[in-house]
Design an enzyme around this catalytic site. Sequence first.
Site, short mmCIF file in Angstrom:
data_model
loop_
_atom_site.label_atom_id
_atom_site.label_comp_id
_atom_site.label_asym_id
_atom_site.label_seq_id
_atom_site.Cartn_x
_atom_site.Cartn_y
_atom_site.Cartn_z
N ASP A 1 -34.69 -17.13 25.12
CA ASP A 1 -33.42 -16.40 24.74
C ASP A 1 -33.13 -17.05 23.41
O ASP A 1 -33.27 -18.43 23.35
CB ASP A 1 -32.26 -17.04 25.61
CG ASP A 1 -31.19 -15.94 25.96
OD1 ASP A 1 -30.94 -15.10 25.06
OD2 ASP A 1 -30.63 -15.89 26.95
N HIS B 1 -30.24 -13.46 15.64
CA HIS B 1 -29.72 -13.94 16.95
C HIS B 1 -30.76 -14.16 18.17
O HIS B 1 -30.34 -14.79 19.22
CB HIS B 1 -28.76 -12.81 17.43
CG HIS B 1 -27.43 -12.87 16.74
ND1 HIS B 1 -26.20 -13.62 16.92
CD2 HIS B 1 -27.16 -12.30 15.44
CE1 HIS B 1 -25.42 -13.32 16.00
NE2 HIS B 1 -26.07 -12.40 15.02
P1 ADQ Z 1 -27.30 -11.63 24.39
O1 ADQ Z 1 -28.56 -11.47 24.97
O2 ADQ Z 1 -26.27 -10.76 24.92
O3 ADQ Z 1 -27.21 -12.28 23.05
P2 ADQ Z 1 -25.71 -14.27 25.47
O4 ADQ Z 1 -25.76 -15.08 24.47
O5 ADQ Z 1 -25.75 -14.80 26.71
O6 ADQ Z 1 -26.97 -13.08 25.33
O7 ADQ Z 1 -24.29 -13.57 25.23
C1 ADQ Z 1 -24.08 -12.48 26.32
C2 ADQ Z 1 -22.43 -12.35 26.12
O8 ADQ Z 1 -21.97 -11.37 27.04
C3 ADQ Z 1 -21.75 -13.45 26.72
O9 ADQ Z 1 -20.73 -13.77 25.77
C4 ADQ Z 1 -21.11 -13.12 27.88
O10 ADQ Z 1 -19.99 -13.59 28.58
C5 ADQ Z 1 -21.06 -11.80 27.79
N1 ADQ Z 1 -21.30 -10.78 29.34
C6 ADQ Z 1 -22.45 -10.95 29.89
N2 ADQ Z 1 -22.42 -10.01 30.97
C7 ADQ Z 1 -21.07 -9.93 30.90
C8 ADQ Z 1 -20.20 -8.80 31.97
N3 ADQ Z 1 -20.69 -8.51 33.12
N4 ADQ Z 1 -18.94 -8.69 31.56
C9 ADQ Z 1 -18.35 -9.23 30.24
N5 ADQ Z 1 -19.11 -9.96 29.56
C10 ADQ Z 1 -20.38 -10.41 29.77
C11 ADQ Z 1 -27.81 -12.30 21.89
C12 ADQ Z 1 -28.94 -13.17 22.18
C13 ADQ Z 1 -28.85 -14.57 22.71
C14 ADQ Z 1 -27.34 -15.32 21.70
C15 ADQ Z 1 -26.51 -14.10 21.15
C16 ADQ Z 1 -25.58 -14.74 20.13
O11 ADQ Z 1 -30.07 -12.58 22.93
O12 ADQ Z 1 -29.64 -15.52 22.76
O13 ADQ Z 1 -26.89 -16.26 22.31
O14 ADQ Z 1 -26.85 -12.90 20.84
O15 ADQ Z 1 -25.97 -15.02 19.26
#
Ligand code: ADQ
Length: 465
Positions: free
Chosen positions: A362, A155
């Site tokens: 990311d 990921h």
């Molecule tokens: P993350 O580093 O966690 O994931 P991201 O892809 O942005 O990053 O996903 C975060 C998720 O958490 C999003 O669905 C977002 O809506 C949710 N989220 C964030 N803050 C929140 C809050 N305060 N309340 C509720 N929900 C919240 C890792 C990798 C990424 C990759 C994903 C999926 O680092 O690059 O995109 O996995 O593969």
Amino acid sequence: MARLVIISNRVPIPKARGASAGGLAVALRDLLTPGTMWFGWSGRLASEPALEPAIVEARGVTYATVDLTSEDYKGYYVGFANGALWPLLHFRLGLMQFRREEYEAYLAVNRSFAASLGTVLQPDDSVWAHDYHLIPFGRMLREQGFHGPLGFFLHIPFAPPSMMEALPVARELIADLCAFDLVGFQTEEHARDFRDCAQRMLGAAVQGEWVRLNGRSMRAFADPIGIDAESFRQDAVRSVNDKMVHRVVGSLAGRALAIGVDRMDYSKGLPQRFEALARLLEKHQEHRRHIHFLQICPRSREEVDEYRKLRTELDRLTGRINGRFSDFDWTPLRYSTRTAPRSQLAGLYRLSRIGVVTPLRDGMNLVAKEFIAAQPEDDPGVLILSKFAGAAHELTEALIVNPFDPDAIADAMHVALTMPAPERKDRHAALVEKVFRTTAGAYCKNFIDALSLVKAQAAPPRAAA
Ligand code: ADQ
């Protein structure tokens, strides 16, 4: 295809009907059909974990979990996975802390996961492991005699050979990835970096997406992850009735909202983003009193020193920026460490004029896709996106910025705030088409289709390796 077994560090056991599902559970929703098994850590610590997993059945899916000891958790999760691999693969070599005993704990946990899964695995199962916690898992399952299709998805980003060399056990881990039949990455750049590592560090033969090492072939390809765009859009539309979203609308008093939503992580570029808001208010003073920036960032991994330091840094920057620019009736920066239900997040994105997604690096970044899916088509907001997020490879109609440059982010915010509606609509139409095409469902289907074919496709040996 035979039964699918998903493996991840944490297992999202559904707690109650209607409880909101975690990130990976949402992404893999299409695969959670009756008969599927999901295996991994329960999230609990125990003094002597059992070999056989605890089983919970929900809606036909079997959730099989094991506990960890606190020493294993510290070495495997806090230590090697999040203290060495996470910084390395996010290009933060200076933050990488390699300790051999933590690597040993990482191997030991992977071995015990493989042994534990072995007690419930069937020979004709297909196995799909997720993320950097589980790189040696495939080799260990193979060593136990499992011959079925074995896939892995990373990921987070991968790193080129010059950077991987810094990790003393990089060769072992790259060889471990080669033990899977199929390895998926978020972008072609990450897949290529992996194939380059296999070729240059291990002498593997590489042909297109195929890597041949020690007489066996595997495929390393790009399979960008997405969101369930339609259900997210519907959540956003419905959230007009949400009380909290109403309260936010009222509190804006007609001002524009810019939003950032990230786990509190040093890869997300948060200090630079806060700095960018300060630069915007300095350089483009017409926006003073006319914009609120809302940063939502739930705390994460607080056992790791670097995450605690980041929190202190963000508290300090928030105080400094608000102290400097606030008026008695206006505060530029709202900063919350709360998590929010998905539907509320969707509503907040929908009322935002700007989505600011500026990670330093990311894998993909799903927030960028969620922001696009949530926008109203007749008056859409503008996405500002880091060139180092995997999402930037697809979402090219966003305002693409260098996240290390607060001035560039500030300028993009100014452009977004002054962008005429026709341009906003054109950009949004192009972005929305992509977000609704590369969905979570498409990601799962691509991977499972490739996994079911990979053994038959494995190229005959062309070059000795
Ligand atoms: P993350 O580093 O966690 O994931 P991201 O892809 O942005 O990053 O996903 C975060 C998720 O958490 C999003 O669905 C977002 O809506 C949710 N989220 C964030 N803050 C929140 C809050 N305060 N309340 C509720 N929900 C919240 C890792 C990798 C990424 C990759 C994903 C999926 O680092 O690059 O995109 O996995 O593969």
